[in-house]
Design an enzyme around this catalytic site. Structure first.
Site, PDB file in Angstrom:
ATOM      1  N   PHE A  73       0.967  -1.201   0.124  1.00  0.00           N
ATOM      2  CA  PHE A  73       0.279  -0.166  -0.043  1.00  0.00           C
ATOM      3  C   PHE A  73       0.776   1.075   0.194  1.00  0.00           C
ATOM      4  O   PHE A  73       1.813   0.798   0.722  1.00  0.00           O
ATOM      5  CB  PHE A  73      -0.530   0.063   1.441  1.00  0.00           C
ATOM      6  CG  PHE A  73      -2.243   1.205   1.247  1.00  0.00           C
ATOM      7  CD1 PHE A  73      -3.331   1.069   0.814  1.00  0.00           C
ATOM      8  CD2 PHE A  73      -1.919   2.264   1.951  1.00  0.00           C
ATOM      9  CE1 PHE A  73      -4.289   1.472   0.233  1.00  0.00           C
ATOM     10  CE2 PHE A  73      -3.123   2.950   2.133  1.00  0.00           C
ATOM     11  CZ  PHE A  73      -4.437   3.041   1.571  1.00  0.00           C
ATOM     12  N   ASP A  81       1.099  -5.587   8.443  1.00  0.00           N
ATOM     13  CA  ASP A  81       0.157  -4.312   8.024  1.00  0.00           C
ATOM     14  C   ASP A  81      -1.279  -5.049   7.577  1.00  0.00           C
ATOM     15  O   ASP A  81      -1.471  -5.865   6.890  1.00  0.00           O
ATOM     16  CB  ASP A  81       0.169  -3.109   7.066  1.00  0.00           C
ATOM     17  CG  ASP A  81      -0.573  -2.906   6.203  1.00  0.00           C
ATOM     18  OD1 ASP A  81      -2.047  -2.894   7.501  1.00  0.00           O
ATOM     19  OD2 ASP A  81      -0.896  -1.378   6.088  1.00  0.00           O
ATOM     20  N   TYR A 138     -11.053   1.049  10.097  1.00  0.00           N
ATOM     21  CA  TYR A 138     -12.898   2.086   9.557  1.00  0.00           C
ATOM     22  C   TYR A 138     -13.044   1.091   8.164  1.00  0.00           C
ATOM     23  O   TYR A 138     -14.020   1.406   7.537  1.00  0.00           O
ATOM     24  CB  TYR A 138     -12.103   3.108   8.618  1.00  0.00           C
ATOM     25  CG  TYR A 138     -10.882   3.614   8.029  1.00  0.00           C
ATOM     26  CD1 TYR A 138     -11.277   3.040   6.738  1.00  0.00           C
ATOM     27  CD2 TYR A 138     -10.044   3.648   9.144  1.00  0.00           C
ATOM     28  CE1 TYR A 138      -9.814   3.334   6.392  1.00  0.00           C
ATOM     29  CE2 TYR A 138      -8.630   4.167   8.218  1.00  0.00           C
ATOM     30  CZ  TYR A 138      -8.919   3.647   7.237  1.00  0.00           C
ATOM     31  OH  TYR A 138      -7.819   4.088   6.234  1.00  0.00           O
ATOM     32  N   LYS A 139     -12.280  -0.199   7.860  1.00  0.00           N
ATOM     33  CA  LYS A 139     -13.189  -0.706   7.002  1.00  0.00           C
ATOM     34  C   LYS A 139     -13.714  -2.611   7.419  1.00  0.00           C
ATOM     35  O   LYS A 139     -14.773  -1.857   7.603  1.00  0.00           O
ATOM     36  CB  LYS A 139     -11.588  -2.100   6.288  1.00  0.00           C
ATOM     37  CG  LYS A 139     -10.628   0.069   5.803  1.00  0.00           C
ATOM     38  CD  LYS A 139      -9.298  -0.615   5.026  1.00  0.00           C
ATOM     39  CE  LYS A 139      -8.473   0.407   4.403  1.00  0.00           C
ATOM     40  NZ  LYS A 139      -6.767   0.542   4.047  1.00  0.00           N
ATOM     41  N   ARG A 164     -12.246  -2.926  -7.558  1.00  0.00           N
ATOM     42  CA  ARG A 164     -11.945  -4.156  -6.261  1.00  0.00           C
ATOM     43  C   ARG A 164     -13.974  -4.077  -5.858  1.00  0.00           C
ATOM     44  O   ARG A 164     -14.707  -3.338  -5.686  1.00  0.00           O
ATOM     45  CB  ARG A 164     -11.906  -3.400  -5.013  1.00  0.00           C
ATOM     46  CG  ARG A 164      -9.878  -3.880  -5.555  1.00  0.00           C
ATOM     47  CD  ARG A 164      -9.274  -3.398  -4.015  1.00  0.00           C
ATOM     48  NE  ARG A 164     -10.153  -2.148  -3.242  1.00  0.00           N
ATOM     49  CZ  ARG A 164      -9.264  -2.183  -2.084  1.00  0.00           C
ATOM     50  NH1 ARG A 164      -8.312  -2.204  -1.864  1.00  0.00           N
ATOM     51  NH2 ARG A 164      -9.939  -0.665  -1.529  1.00  0.00           N
TER      52      ARG A 164
END
Ligand SMILES: *Cc1c(COP(=O)(O)O)cnc(C)c1O
Length: 418
Positions: free
Chosen positions: A139, A216, A241-242, A390
């Site tokens: 990322f 991560d 928050y995912k 995605r």
């Protein structure tokens, strides 16, 4: 392929299959825990891996907290309890989702800031070793933060080239680490391909070379199983928050293996990470354990949606969430095979469920424009350049019929019929 899918080829059969899967879904009732407006223009939300839906409990608990604790306890709330929330909620998260025994997880900052703090602490604990090993498809924030640390401390980055449709393999790590490696940093689930790395094997390889390992977990936490203690991982970070439904900009978490406590020091020396913070004494001395990873005032309000999301995960269990996650991605892949691969769409996600996280990625050169059309029609996946859509599948809030509906519109748009 999902059992029985060999018969499901027409849209009607796939629809019937989705309905059956929803009926048989032991987590089906959790969807009612989310705020899904009746009059919404969204017919399929396929981006819970970027921003999870809000829970009804979060809305209730935030109002309750503001009217109750904040209004009544005022400043006294800090000493009552709030100061302990980063560790209390961290322990709950560790138990529910990370395979981490209590005392090793704390809630704070953002993933980016915690990555900086932990990676900096890690390389400082390996003096004389000058390499940080990372991969080209990690990322962006991970790559940038590590570039910054390397520049700041005069270290070198050693890049492993990973396939954007796959991910980091143990053999690649074994070939990259040596006596110069201070730290290796990878995503457990690759944000692009959804490739799920072998956390245990890679941690072992890093340790055999004398290096530390930082994971991560942004795309795994709350969706794929993580066993930090079992892997004997050193460090981990991730966001709330995912899949954890912690809300936009919700705080992140850090894990530091207990065997490293007292041996590492993070670089942002703030007052609330100090021993006996309220003495306001001269000179910084880190607090013991995970409290020493904190810098400033904990984001109490922002932890409420995370806590509410964790309640759901605690009730559902990560094992059941993972089982549904595998079925969701399998169903989405079955639909992609039936409807999209014939239209020049490629699947940039591992086929074996044990190497796959909670989303799938589909690619075609024109998918940026296709994403715009989907958003206009109330189907919300996200786009990752150069050409990938995605499809994010959040097990607690996504139904199979929602996947069916979203994929049906994608197939229509991709075929140029809409
Ligand atoms: C979402 C995500 C982040 C986000 O970092 P922030 O500091 O919260 O912006 C970091 N790493 C990965 C792998 C992610 O998926």
């Amino acid at each position: 392929m999902i059992d029985g899918a060999e018969t499901a080829t027409t849209p009607e059969l796939f629809r019937a299959q989705a309905q059956e899967l929803d009926l048989a879904d032991p987590l089906g009732s959790f969807r009612d825990e989310f705020l899904i407006p009746r009059d919404t223009d969204v017919i399929a939300y396929l981006d819970g891996n970027s921003l999870g839906r809000p829970t009804a409990r979060a809305a209730e608990q935030m109002t309750e907290f503001i009217r109750g604790q904040w209004a009544n306890r005022l400043i006294r709330g800090w000493t009552d309890e709030w100061l302990r929330w980063p560790e209390l909620i961290g322990d709950r998260l560790g138990t529910a989702a990370l395979g981490a025994a209590p005392g090793q997880v704390v809630i704070a900052d953002s993933t980016t800031v915690l990555l900086y703090k932990l990676a900096h602490a890690a390389v400082s604990a390996r003096p004389g070793r000058r390499d940080i090993v990372l991969d080209t498809d990690n990322f962006p924030t991970d790559r940038y933060v590590l570039e910054g640390i390397a520049t700041e401390l005069g270290l070198a980055l050693k890049w492993i080239t990973t396939d954007p449709a796959g991910g980091i393999a143990p053999e690649q790590v074994a070939a990259a680490v040596d006596a110069d490696t201070a730290l290796v940093v990878f995503s457990h689930v690759a944000y692009r391909s959804s490739h799920l790395a072998d956390g245990q094997a890679i941690s072992r390889i890093a340790h055999a070379a004398g290096a530390l390992v930082l994971w991560d977990l942004c795309h795994s936490v709350g969706s794929a199983p993580v066993r930090l203690d079992e892997w004997d991982a050193d460090f981990a970070v991730g966001c709330s928050y995912k899949y954890l439904n912690g809300g936009p900009g919700g705080p992140a978490f850090a894990y530091v293996n207990r065997r490293l406590h007292g041996q590492i020091r993070q670089p942002i020396w703030g007052w609330l990470g100090r021993r006996d913070a309220f003495e306001m004494a001269p000179g910084y001395e880190p607090a013991e354990g995970m409290r020493g990873m904190i810098s400033g005032t904990p984001p109490i309000l922002a932890m409420l949606p995370l806590s509410a999301g964790l309640e759901l995960l605690e009730e559902a269990t990560i094992e059941a969430v993972r089982a549904k996650s595998v079925l969701l991605t399998e169903f989405a892949l079955d639909l992609a095979d039936a409807w999209l691969t014939g239209l020049g769409v490629t699947i940039a996600t591992p086929r074996q469920p044990e190497r796959r996280g909670g989303h799938i990625t589909l690619c075609r050169a024109d998918f940026r424009a296709v994403t715009d059309r989907l958003w206009e029609r109330g189907v919300i996946p996200d786009f990752r350049g150069p050409d990938g859509i995605r499809i994010g599948l959040a097990p607690l809030s996504t139904s199979f019929i929602e996947v069916y509906r979203g994929m049906a519109v994608l197939a229509e748009v991709a075929a140029g019929q809409a």
